[in-house]
Design a protein around this motif. Structure first.
Motif, PDB file in Angstrom:
ATOM      1  N   CYS A 104       0.833  -1.208   0.000  1.00 17.98           N
ATOM      2  CA  CYS A 104       0.000   0.000   0.000  1.00 17.98           C
ATOM      3  C   CYS A 104       0.869   1.259   0.000  1.00 17.98           C
ATOM      4  O   CYS A 104       1.965   1.276   0.568  1.00 17.98           O
ATOM      5  CB  CYS A 104      -0.920   0.008   1.213  1.00 17.98           C
ATOM      6  SG  CYS A 104      -2.073  -1.377   1.286  1.00 17.98           S
ATOM      7  N   GLU A 105       0.371   2.321  -0.622  1.00 16.98           N
ATOM      8  CA  GLU A 105       1.064   3.596  -0.659  1.00 16.98           C
ATOM      9  C   GLU A 105       0.457   4.530   0.392  1.00 16.98           C
ATOM     10  O   GLU A 105      -0.758   4.727   0.414  1.00 16.98           O
ATOM     11  CB  GLU A 105       0.956   4.222  -2.048  1.00 16.98           C
ATOM     12  CG  GLU A 105       1.669   3.441  -3.139  1.00 16.98           C
ATOM     13  CD  GLU A 105       1.627   4.152  -4.474  1.00 16.98           C
ATOM     14  OE1 GLU A 105       1.100   5.291  -4.527  1.00 16.98           O
ATOM     15  OE2 GLU A 105       2.117   3.583  -5.458  1.00 16.98           O
ATOM     16  N   SER A 107       0.524   8.369   2.292  1.00 16.78           N
ATOM     17  CA  SER A 107       0.902   9.759   2.097  1.00 16.78           C
ATOM     18  C   SER A 107       0.128  10.646   3.056  1.00 16.78           C
ATOM     19  O   SER A 107      -0.940  10.275   3.542  1.00 16.78           O
ATOM     20  CB  SER A 107       0.647  10.202   0.643  1.00 16.78           C
ATOM     21  OG  SER A 107      -0.724  10.042   0.307  1.00 16.78           O
TER      22      SER A 107
END
Length: 223
Positions: A180-181, A183
């Motif tokens: 998963c990314e 941010s």
């Protein structure tokens, strides 16, 4: 940049009153108050998101005043005072939705009740740690989860833990699903909202929802 914020929020006034926290009018004239947060996204063995493990660190001056008041309570140790304080914080925040909004693919996710929490002294700052469970556990795979943590009336600024101008490595963590990314998107308030916030006097609160415009957004996108 830290915005000038309020000294007390409705959610904090209960336990501060219980501690008989007294400040002079001059001390409240132009307060700076903020909370540094770090968030760990919790999942189960099936890859479903179950809650947010949040760590809040109050600003150093606010922490100093609270610790001083706790140490003035007769017949109680600092640890005992912090135990009681943790319960007060939890109870007051419960009525405010724990200052947290969570969405999965744009849909608001209902929150559960916090039962695991603690208040402690860490690095000379008042630190509140709690697990905020979700009422349901949606799958993260193929989804986007976003959250915001903010004081609705913008008495206090809530920001992610940072190193310089960037969020720290611990500011947002998801250990179970490395694909998963993650941010953290900075707030981008409308200039009119910035002016509105700057015009608040020491004895005024912002309109409900003002804090949302100054909130950072944590985001988790999973393939």
């Amino acid at each position: 940049m830290r915005f000038v914020t309020r000294w007390l929020t409705p959610a904090w006034m209960g336990f501060i009153g219980a501690l008989s926290l007294l400040t002079s009018a001059s001390a409240m004239a132009h307060p700076h108050g903020w909370i540094d947060i770090s968030v760990r996204v919790l999942t189960n063995d099936e890859g479903r998101v179950t809650g947010l493990h949040q760590t809040w660190q109050m600003d150093p001056f606010y922490s100093l005043v609270v610790f001083d008041e706790l140490q003035r309570v007769d017949g109680a140790t600092l640890d005992e005072g912090l135990d009681q304080l943790g319960g007060e914080i939890r109870n007051n925040l419960a009525s405010q939705g724990y200052f947290t909004e969570v969405r999965v693919d744009g849909e608001r996710l209902p929150l559960g009740e916090v039962s695991e929490y603690t208040a402690m002294q860490r690095d000379n700052r008042l630190t509140f740690i709690f697990i905020l469970p979700f009422a349901s556990a949606p799958a993260l795979s193929g989804s986007k989860l976003t959250y915001q943590v903010y004081d609705p009336t913008y008495y206090l600024e809530v920001v992610h833990e940072a190193e310089g101008d960037q969020p720290s490595d611990n500011a947002l963590v998801l250990r179970a699903m490395p694909e998963c990314e993650l941010s953290i998107m900075p707030a981008d308030p409308d200039p009119e909202k910035v002016v509105e916030a700057s015009r608040l006097d020491a004895d005024e609160s912002g309109e409900p929802g003002l804090g949302r415009y100054f909130a950072e957004t944590g985001q988790v996108v999973c393939p």
